[in-house]
Design an enzyme around this catalytic site. Structure first.
Site, short mmCIF file in Angstrom:
data_model
loop_
_atom_site.label_atom_id
_atom_site.label_comp_id
_atom_site.label_asym_id
_atom_site.label_seq_id
_atom_site.Cartn_x
_atom_site.Cartn_y
_atom_site.Cartn_z
NE ARG A 63 -3.74 -2.05 2.65
CZ ARG A 63 -4.99 -1.94 2.22
NH1 ARG A 63 -5.39 -0.80 1.66
NH2 ARG A 63 -5.84 -2.94 2.33
CG HIS A 213 9.63 -21.32 8.56
ND1 HIS A 213 8.41 -20.91 9.08
CD2 HIS A 213 10.43 -21.50 9.64
CE1 HIS A 213 8.49 -20.83 10.39
NE2 HIS A 213 9.70 -21.19 10.76
CG HIS A 275 5.69 -25.04 12.23
ND1 HIS A 275 5.75 -24.71 10.89
CD2 HIS A 275 5.70 -23.85 12.89
CE1 HIS A 275 5.79 -23.39 10.77
NE2 HIS A 275 5.75 -22.86 11.96
CE LYS A 375 3.82 -17.34 20.62
NZ LYS A 375 5.17 -17.17 20.04
#
Length: 531
Positions: A63, A213, A275, A375
């Site tokens: 943008r 990834h 993952h 986490k």
């Protein structure tokens, strides 16, 4: 030739990869962190290693208004800051950046796509990219359908014979056309099915490269070569010899300002559905007939479909979910997840998840797979642990491992595949220490990429971008893989949503998870393997 000479030759010889044909890479969301931190450093590394064609161009699409020159300068600063290759090589960058351009438009604006079409024609003429197009969606997931629809409506997607692995006949055109889509790919099975339908209105499946990834990491790829390229391990890779398998993805940080996004995702959607199930499928798959992309992905899908369904009634006994509260982590006080900006009041989103899965096939029947992610855990680490069965105790029943609370216990062999950091492989064995007594001590036989090769592994995005340019989809996720993974996970996230905060455990930041997770695995007579 010595082992050292073999390793040296492997490192110094030119890559076995061929250089792709010329192409133009269009990055939607070119002003975002993914582009700056991962994609541009990966392209720079490929150029540095001589793996990009001279006929190559990059078009950023976002943008914010900026000139081609401003875009090149911003990307240069990003590469200087985030590239693994230091010091920065200005010559390599200048050759790469001369093909950089920029289009300012919203993802929904048809005028922007018309400007993109005109620029691509000019890039073909100026850089010889031959009409080959690679579209990368580095955008928020909410924009995926809009970008795909606009590409189709603007005539920017061609039907082609798309690379050496394509067997589906289609008319030849002036170039190939592929699209790379980042995770998350849907929020549940219904949204994944809907997104696939939107994409297939414009692209054929062979043109779609769903990227994870983790599959580009060296040790993940090495799971296949380690298993199928070494005759001593594959015969032991089954229920007769393996007691259980653990997969751990631990992060040593909280949400760090991403509470708004994370509160709508949670650990199950953010890590486990993609993952971790990809890692599981590589560890558990049968040997493919060839390393053709579809042969490999066929075997992965078979594993996902063989995983026993976790019914709503079984969710409580087969899973643990938790949320971190305030605690000490790496010497700093971490606020509770519920106190993070953007997190909803009375949030029930899990920041920790543990799951026991069973695969109903001949190889794995009766072998539990324990998946754990969270986490604000003590270390950042991703690893797969294969624990072998306890050896017979008749011969060594009085010679247990030194330091163990029970002298009649022999610690079983344990194979660990470390994905990150410090990529490598280690095997725990029992050895007799010097001295007259018969006893066993655990010892590790290990391999480290850094120590063996003297270099760090390449970044995952380098491998994956290059594979996409070459048309090799082996390390990308096929439609049926996505849908099979969501079919498994969706009943769990729905059951958690229905339960709300009921059943949600808590643990201090900096710990390895809640006590409920310890009791969960100890009820099976096993323990978590913490690095």
């Amino acid at each position: 030739m010595t082992a050292t000479q073999i390793l040296t030759e492997a490192i110094t010889q030119p890559s076995h990869y061929q250089v792709p044909e010329g192409c133009a890479l269009v990055i939607f969301g070119a002003s975002g962190d993914l582009t700056r931190r991962k994609l541009l450093p990966a392209l720079y590394a490929l150029a540095h290693d001589g793996l990009l064609p001279d006929q190559f161009a990059v078009i950023g699409f976002a943008r914010k208004e900026k000139s081609h020159e401003a875009f090149r300068e911003e990307m240069r600063q990003a590469v200087e800051q985030f590239s693994r290759l230091q010091p920065f090589n200005a010559g390599v960058w200048d050759r790469l950046a001369r093909g950089f351009y920029y289009v300012a438009a919203s993802f929904e604006d048809p005028v922007g796509y018309e400007r993109l079409r005109e620029l691509l024609v000019e890039v073909d003429r100026r850089h010889g990219t031959g009409g080959n197009r690679l579209y990368y969606l580095a955008t928020p997931p909410a924009a995926y359908a809009a970008v795909v629809a606009r590409l189709g409506a603007s005539g920017l997607v061609s039907e082609v014979r798309d690379g050496p692995y394509d067997t589906d006949p289609a008319p030849e055109t002036h170039g190939c056309c592929r699209i790379i889509i980042e995770k998350p790919f849907g929020r549940d099975l219904a949204t994944a099915l809907a997104l696939n339908a939107e994409i297939h209105r414009v692209f054929r499946e062979r043109q779609v490269y769903r990227i994870d990834h983790y599959l580009g990491k060296e040790t993940v790829q090495n799971i296949l070569t380690f298993r199928f390229g070494n005759s001593i391990f594959e015969p032991l890779w089954n229920r007769r010899y393996i007691d259980h398998i653990q997969l751990l993805v631990a992060e040593d940080r909280g949400v760090e300002g991403r509470g708004g996004y994370y509160d709508s995702a949670g650990a199950m959607r953010d890590m486990l559905q993609n993952h971790m199930l990809q890692l599981l499928s590589l560890v558990a798959m049968e040997p493919p007939a060839t390393f053709d992309p579809d042969a490999v992905r066929d075997e992965k899908v078979k594993v996902l479909r063989a995983i026993r369904e976790v019914l709503a009634a079984d969710v409580e006994s087969a899973t643990v979910r938790a949320q971190y509260i305030s605690g000490q982590l790496r010497g700093k006080r971490i606020a509770a997840y519920a106190d993070e900006p953007g997190v909803a009041a009375e949030t029930a989103t899990e920041t920790f998840a543990a799951l026991r899965l069973e695969i109903d096939n001949w190889r794995w029947a009766g072998v539990p797979f324990y998946l754990r992610t969270g986490k604000a855990l003590p270390k950042r680490v991703t690893e797969v642990t294969i624990q072998y069965r306890q050896p017979p105790l008749l011969l060594f029943q009085h010679a247990g491992h030194l330091g163990h609370e029970r002298r009649d216990v022999i610690q079983p062999n344990r194979l660990t595949l470390r994905i990150q950091p410090d990529e490598g492989i280690s095997l725990r064995v029992g050895l007799k220490p010097p001295g007259p007594s018969i006893s066993l001590i655990p010892a590790r036989l290990g391999f480290s990429y850094r120590e063996a090769f003297g270099i760090d592994p390449t970044e995952a995005y380098e491998r994956l971008l290059l594979d996409c340019m070459l048309g090799d989809s082996t390390l990308f996720i096929r439609r049926d893989e996505v849908e099979s993974a969501w079919a498994l996970v969706t009943p769990i996230v729905e059951a958690w949503a229905d339960a709300g905060r009921t059943g949600l455990a808590y643990h201090p930041a900096g710990s390895w998870g809640p006590k409920e997770a310890d009791r969960f695995i100890e009820a099976d007579g096993r323990k978590w393997v913490n690095p």
